[in-house]
Write an enzyme that holds these catalytic residues in place. Sequence first.
Site, mmCIF file in Angstrom:
data_model
loop_
_atom_site.group_PDB
_atom_site.id
_atom_site.type_symbol
_atom_site.label_atom_id
_atom_site.label_comp_id
_atom_site.label_asym_id
_atom_site.label_seq_id
_atom_site.Cartn_x
_atom_site.Cartn_y
_atom_site.Cartn_z
ATOM 1 N N TYR A 170 0.704 2.132 -5.538
ATOM 2 C CA TYR A 170 -0.418 2.323 -4.614
ATOM 3 C C TYR A 170 -1.158 3.628 -4.931
ATOM 4 O O TYR A 170 -0.531 4.635 -5.245
ATOM 5 C CB TYR A 170 0.125 2.374 -3.184
ATOM 6 C CG TYR A 170 -0.925 2.074 -2.153
ATOM 7 C CD1 TYR A 170 -1.171 0.764 -1.755
ATOM 8 C CD2 TYR A 170 -1.685 3.093 -1.599
ATOM 9 C CE1 TYR A 170 -2.163 0.476 -0.820
ATOM 10 C CE2 TYR A 170 -2.675 2.816 -0.674
ATOM 11 C CZ TYR A 170 -2.909 1.503 -0.286
ATOM 12 O OH TYR A 170 -3.880 1.218 0.634
ATOM 13 N N HIS A 223 -7.724 5.797 6.113
ATOM 14 C CA HIS A 223 -8.780 5.328 5.207
ATOM 15 C C HIS A 223 -8.594 3.865 4.830
ATOM 16 O O HIS A 223 -9.516 3.066 4.924
ATOM 17 C CB HIS A 223 -8.830 6.192 3.941
ATOM 18 C CG HIS A 223 -9.934 5.826 3.006
ATOM 19 N ND1 HIS A 223 -9.872 4.740 2.158
ATOM 20 C CD2 HIS A 223 -11.154 6.382 2.807
ATOM 21 C CE1 HIS A 223 -11.002 4.658 1.483
ATOM 22 N NE2 HIS A 223 -11.792 5.626 1.845
ATOM 23 N N ASP A 224 -7.386 3.522 4.393
ATOM 24 C CA ASP A 224 -7.125 2.145 3.959
ATOM 25 C C ASP A 224 -6.489 1.325 5.084
ATOM 26 O O ASP A 224 -6.138 0.171 4.863
ATOM 27 C CB ASP A 224 -6.140 2.143 2.777
ATOM 28 C CG ASP A 224 -6.725 2.776 1.523
ATOM 29 O OD1 ASP A 224 -7.904 3.162 1.540
ATOM 30 O OD2 ASP A 224 -5.977 2.890 0.528
ATOM 31 N N THR A 225 -6.273 1.935 6.232
ATOM 32 C CA THR A 225 -5.485 1.271 7.281
ATOM 33 C C THR A 225 -6.236 1.321 8.613
ATOM 34 O O THR A 225 -7.448 1.200 8.626
ATOM 35 C CB THR A 225 -4.103 1.963 7.395
ATOM 36 O OG1 THR A 225 -4.320 3.362 7.622
ATOM 37 C CG2 THR A 225 -3.272 1.765 6.134
#
Length: 429
Positions: A170, A223-225
């Site tokens: 990731y 940010h991604d969640t």
Amino acid sequence: MYIATLISLAASLRPSAAATAQFFAPPSSGPLVQSLNYTGVSNSTLDDRHVVEGQVFNRIIQVWLENTNFETAAATPVFESLAQQGIVLSNFNALTHPSEPNYVAAIGGDFFGMHDDNMYRIPSNISCVVDLLEDKGISWATYQENMPADGYYGYTYTSPNYASPSSKPYTYYVRKHNPLIIYDGISEDPNRIRNFNDFAADAVNGTLPQWVFVTPNMVNDAHDTTIDFAASFLEYWLVPLLTDPRVNGEDTLILLTFDENETYEIQNRVFSLLLGNAVPDCLRGTIDDTLYTHYSSLSTVQANWGLRSLGRQDTNPLLSNVFSFVADATGYENVYVPASEIPMFNLTGVVPGALTSAAFVPFAAPDLEAHGAGSCGVLTRPGLDPTLTPCTLPPPVNMLALDATTPWQMSPKTTDGRNTIPCANAKCR
Ligand SMILES: *[C@@H]1O[C@H](CO)[C@@H](O)[C@H](O)[C@H]1NC(C)=O
Ligand SMILES: *[C@@H]1O[C@H](CO)[C@@H](O)[C@H](O)[C@H]1NC(C)=O
Ligand SMILES: *[C@@H]1O[C@H](CO)[C@@H](O)[C@H](O)[C@H]1NC(C)=O
Ligand SMILES: *[C@@H]1O[C@H](CO)[C@@H](O)[C@H](O)[C@H]1NC(C)=O
Ligand SMILES: *[C@@H]1O[C@H](CO)[C@@H](O)[C@H](O)[C@H]1NC(C)=O
Ligand SMILES: *[C@@H]1O[C@H](CO)[C@@H](O)[C@H](O)[C@H]1NC(C)=O
């Protein structure tokens, strides 16, 4: 922007979207325990215990989260409970879009026209807050979660997925959220651009610096969640640190903020909260609706320690009100701005500057006559041509029309390491 939109969509679809969502997993058994889930164990602690007394606080820790609506954050339980312990800044604004220019501006007092998240560097004649701090002997560091090595210069870093080891590696670390590495004058001091294992080591050793900038990784900062994910991170990382005197010392101020609002066409207001033992008891659980921006963290630090200024937007009174309780204690007079006159803070891709290819102009000198919130004087770095002012700059050039980009944009592919920076003035350490 695109990703942020998808995330807000996902958030609005909860709980049905939860099946595919990521779930928070603690990277370590505690915020002050080094983890093998992070590449790069700490090799050494900082060793400076010298404390320069500020008028209101002796340490400031900024923690930056990402892309979440004010109301969403305000209605999330951990934020509600943190709000009881601090001051909600209900009129705090980001400066532009997307992420990277906001981070850069909060450090250097300008975003220099930048309006994307590309790989840039800023030359060593441009000062930033670190220069102001060093001028007074105030210690500083930034701690970047999942950055693999101190002073790492790469654009991103991908590591094993610790939450789900069977999933693909990731990209937890991104340079666009690490503003100090972008300033050449600062990235020459890689030992102070540190990772979370260093944070644990420094805090345990009692040598956490006086000025600290913290960037959680791309899942923990929302940010991604989602904000719920970031809330779990805060419960794991921030909440225990609030009762740990090695981090939240007697005179510590903590600014929890978000980089930007997610919609370009509305007011760029973000949820922000002042925490820490430096917040007076009588102000806990209150709301401060003074107009602030990311420049306010610069002016507040200047007021607290009597620092010189950068002579950029940190000295624009409209944009740089000092956090009220600090302004009151230091005698700085904030500007009241009626709601109807508050800018949208969404000027994006329309400001000429050295970091925009569409309207490139060289880096100009700051206003050397400006007065900031601290002591008089504008601090400059060697190599600055004071005659190159906004008034003497050549007209903007559209580099894209010439099939070129600003000289300060670098290719991520060719710069995966500190050594690829040209060593301009033999200052590389
Ligand atoms: C790595 O993260 C996983 C998931 O949270 C956790 O179970 C494990 O204990 C962590 N490892 C270390 C060394 O902290
Ligand atoms: C802790 O800080 C002291 C200075 O106060 C320093 O000498 C020492 O090397 C540091 N690190 C460790 C691991 O003790
Ligand atoms: C953006 O600003 C608007 C208007 O102030 C606010 O309603 C919204 O919650 C903000 N979004 C973020 C990301 O904070
Ligand atoms: C510690 O040193 C090793 C060996 O030089 C290096 O690979 C690692 O990245 C360093 N750790 C940090 C946090 O810089
Ligand atoms: C800023 O917001 C206004 C009002 O919604 C909008 O008209 C304008 O296009 C936005 N500016 C940018 C650069 O996105
Ligand atoms: C700062 O340095 C850069 C790189 O040498 C140069 O292009 C720029 O004109 C300089 N700006 C000023 C104000 O000295």
